[in-house]
Design a protein around this motif. Structure first.
Motif, PDB file in Angstrom:
ATOM      1  N   GLY A 107      26.355  58.224 140.902  1.00  8.16           N
ATOM      2  CA  GLY A 107      26.635  56.856 140.479  1.00  8.16           C
ATOM      3  C   GLY A 107      26.321  56.596 139.015  1.00  8.16           C
ATOM      4  N   LYS A 108      26.191  55.309 138.685  1.00  8.46           N
ATOM      5  CA  LYS A 108      26.034  54.869 137.292  1.00  8.46           C
ATOM      6  C   LYS A 108      24.768  55.411 136.628  1.00  8.46           C
ATOM      7  CE  LYS A 108      23.645  50.757 138.870  1.00  8.46           C
ATOM      8  NZ  LYS A 108      23.705  49.322 139.131  1.00  8.46           N
ATOM      9  N   SER A 109      23.762  55.771 137.424  1.00  9.61           N
ATOM     10  CA  SER A 109      22.470  56.177 136.859  1.00  9.61           C
ATOM     11  C   SER A 109      22.272  57.688 136.836  1.00  9.61           C
ATOM     12  CB  SER A 109      21.325  55.528 137.653  1.00  9.61           C
ATOM     13  OG  SER A 109      21.436  54.115 137.632  1.00  9.61           O
ATOM     14  N   SER A 110      23.340  58.441 137.058  1.00  8.48           N
ATOM     15  CA  SER A 110      23.214  59.899 137.127  1.00  8.48           C
ATOM     16  C   SER A 110      22.871  60.498 135.773  1.00  8.48           C
ATOM     17  CB  SER A 110      24.517  60.524 137.624  1.00  8.48           C
ATOM     18  OG  SER A 110      25.541  60.396 136.644  1.00  8.48           O
ATOM     19  N   GLY A 111      23.242  59.792 134.689  1.00  3.22           N
ATOM     20  CA  GLY A 111      23.026  60.330 133.347  1.00  3.22           C
ATOM     21  C   GLY A 111      24.132  61.259 132.904  1.00  3.22           C
ATOM     22  N   LYS A 112      25.006  61.623 133.825  1.00  4.35           N
ATOM     23  CA  LYS A 112      26.105  62.525 133.497  1.00  4.35           C
ATOM     24  C   LYS A 112      27.378  61.730 133.207  1.00  4.35           C
ATOM     25  CE  LYS A 112      24.342  66.555 135.974  1.00  4.35           C
ATOM     26  NZ  LYS A 112      24.670  67.638 136.933  1.00  4.35           N
ATOM     27  N   ILE A 113      28.410  62.425 132.795  1.00 10.44           N
ATOM     28  CA  ILE A 113      29.678  61.781 132.474  1.00 10.44           C
ATOM     29  C   ILE A 113      30.409  61.435 133.759  1.00 10.44           C
ATOM     30  CG2 ILE A 113      31.940  62.168 131.427  1.00 10.44           C
ATOM     31  CD1 ILE A 113      30.443  63.939 129.354  1.00 10.44           C
ATOM     32  N   ASP A 114      30.787  60.174 133.889  1.00  9.95           N
ATOM     33  CA  ASP A 114      31.469  59.729 135.102  1.00  9.95           C
ATOM     34  C   ASP A 114      32.791  59.072 134.730  1.00  9.95           C
ATOM     35  OD1 ASP A 114      30.682  57.306 134.012  1.00  9.95           O
ATOM     36  OD2 ASP A 114      29.114  56.918 135.496  1.00  9.95           O
ATOM     37  N   TYR A 115      33.443  58.469 135.713  1.00  9.69           N
ATOM     38  CA  TYR A 115      34.669  57.715 135.465  1.00  9.69           C
ATOM     39  C   TYR A 115      34.269  56.249 135.323  1.00  9.69           C
ATOM     40  CZ  TYR A 115      36.190  61.994 137.782  1.00  9.69           C
ATOM     41  OH  TYR A 115      36.360  63.302 138.144  1.00  9.69           O
ATOM     42  N   TYR A 116      34.503  55.713 134.155  1.00 10.62           N
ATOM     43  CA  TYR A 116      34.077  54.350 133.857  1.00 10.62           C
ATOM     44  C   TYR A 116      35.280  53.412 133.966  1.00 10.62           C
ATOM     45  CZ  TYR A 116      32.298  50.321 131.247  1.00 10.62           C
ATOM     46  OH  TYR A 116      31.922  49.052 130.869  1.00 10.62           O
ATOM     47  N   ILE A 117      35.146  52.385 134.800  1.00  5.98           N
ATOM     48  CA  ILE A 117      36.205  51.394 134.969  1.00  5.98           C
ATOM     49  C   ILE A 117      35.669  50.038 134.537  1.00  5.98           C
ATOM     50  CG2 ILE A 117      35.622  51.289 137.437  1.00  5.98           C
ATOM     51  CD1 ILE A 117      39.071  50.427 136.017  1.00  5.98           C
ATOM     52  N   GLN A 118      36.418  49.379 133.663  1.00  2.00           N
ATOM     53  CA  GLN A 118      36.023  48.059 133.182  1.00  2.00           C
ATOM     54  C   GLN A 118      37.179  47.082 133.368  1.00  2.00           C
ATOM     55  OE1 GLN A 118      33.547  47.674 129.621  1.00  2.00           O
ATOM     56  NE2 GLN A 118      35.081  46.321 128.728  1.00  2.00           N
ATOM     57  N   VAL A 119      36.930  46.021 134.118  1.00  2.00           N
ATOM     58  CA  VAL A 119      37.948  44.997 134.371  1.00  2.00           C
ATOM     59  C   VAL A 119      37.677  43.818 133.460  1.00  2.00           C
ATOM     60  CG1 VAL A 119      38.902  43.406 136.078  1.00  2.00           C
ATOM     61  CG2 VAL A 119      38.278  45.739 136.760  1.00  2.00           C
ATOM     62  N   GLN A 120      38.636  43.523 132.600  1.00  2.00           N
ATOM     63  CA  GLN A 120      38.455  42.478 131.589  1.00  2.00           C
ATOM     64  C   GLN A 120      39.813  41.836 131.307  1.00  2.00           C
ATOM     65  OE1 GLN A 120      35.986  43.716 128.341  1.00  2.00           O
ATOM     66  NE2 GLN A 120      36.842  42.228 126.920  1.00  2.00           N
ATOM     67  N   PRO A 121      39.858  40.508 131.246  1.00  2.00           N
ATOM     68  CA  PRO A 121      41.149  39.833 131.039  1.00  2.00           C
ATOM     69  C   PRO A 121      41.741  40.063 129.653  1.00  2.00           C
ATOM     70  CG  PRO A 121      39.350  38.247 131.028  1.00  2.00           C
ATOM     71  CD  PRO A 121      38.753  39.559 131.420  1.00  2.00           C
ATOM     72  N   HIS A 122      42.956  39.547 129.484  1.00  2.00           N
ATOM     73  CA  HIS A 122      43.709  39.656 128.228  1.00  2.00           C
ATOM     74  C   HIS A 122      44.055  41.108 127.906  1.00  2.00           C
ATOM     75  CE1 HIS A 122      42.628  35.487 128.054  1.00  2.00           C
ATOM     76  NE2 HIS A 122      41.354  35.749 127.859  1.00  2.00           N
TER      77      HIS A 122
END
Length: 223
Positions: free
Chosen positions: A89-104
């Motif tokens: 998960g987010k706290s693994s410290g390793k490279i993960d797949y990052y998804i960010q949902v943001q308008p516009h």
């Protein structure tokens, strides 16, 4: 995702204060549930081609609260919902797949080398110096370049210490960060196929994130 989620985030950007947030807590809860549903879908689907262990949705979601202790921007909340999907998960410290949902039209899927230590950066450059072909083969594939057309991140203006400016891979060696993103329009985010679109991006990113995790973490552990 529900278009109401984008609408909430757009409103939050204009009313970024605790009073407004608490008054609209139900809208946030609905938006968070929407994000949880997307992440749950991605965990299930990614788990079919990558071992994620017993990864839970809550291990992937990042807080909407901003850390304002050392920031001039004192707005208490982010204007996006985000998650890091990968083993641990987010706290693994390793490279993960990052998804960010943001308008516009600012929603994106991304992955790569971003916050590295001096030792990790040295390992990356050593690997590029020794054999850049493996990385170049991954990021130069047509389908990868079509989805992730450019490299993002900080680049040295000078030549890194210990390397010649005539080095054939000097452009790669100058990178302090090596990150790829693919943006989605609000229309795409609100479409029924959005989860499948993100999954496609993750599938294309996987060989790159596998390579970077090996170079920065696993390769080091072998020595």
């Amino acid at each position: 995702m529900d278009s109401k989620t984008l609408h909430f985030l757009s409103q939050l950007a204009e009313n970024n204060n605790r009073d407004w947030f608490q008054e609209n807590r139900k809208l946030y809860d609905a938006s968070k549930a929407d994000m949880e549903q997307l992440v749950g879908y991605l965990i299930t689907e990614v788990g079919k081609f990558q071992d994620l262990g017993n990864l839970q949705v809550k291990e992937c979601l990042l807080r909407i609260n901003r850390d304002i202790r050392f920031s001039k921007n004192k707005a208490p909340y982010k204007n996006n919902l985000s998650a890091g999907i990968g083993p641990g998960g987010k706290s693994s410290g390793k490279i993960d797949y990052y998804i960010q949902v943001q308008p516009h039209d600012q929603t994106f899927i991304g992955g790569g080398m971003w916050e590295t230590t001096t030792e990790q950066l040295a390992r990356f450059r050593q690997e590029i110096d020794y054999n850049a072909d493996e990385l170049k083969a991954i990021i130069s594939k047509d389908d990868f370049r079509e989805y992730f057309p450019e490299i993002h991140g900080e680049v040295l203006k000078t030549t890194p210490k210990g390397y010649s400016k005539e080095h054939p891979e000097i452009d790669l060696l100058k990178h302090k960060q090596l990150f790829f993103i693919h943006k989605y329009s609000d229309k795409e985010v609100a479409s029924r196929d959005f989860g499948a679109m993100v999954l496609k991006g993750i599938g294309l990113l996987k060989p790159f994130t596998d390579y970077m995790n090996y170079v920065l973490y696993e390769h080091a552990a072998e020595h």
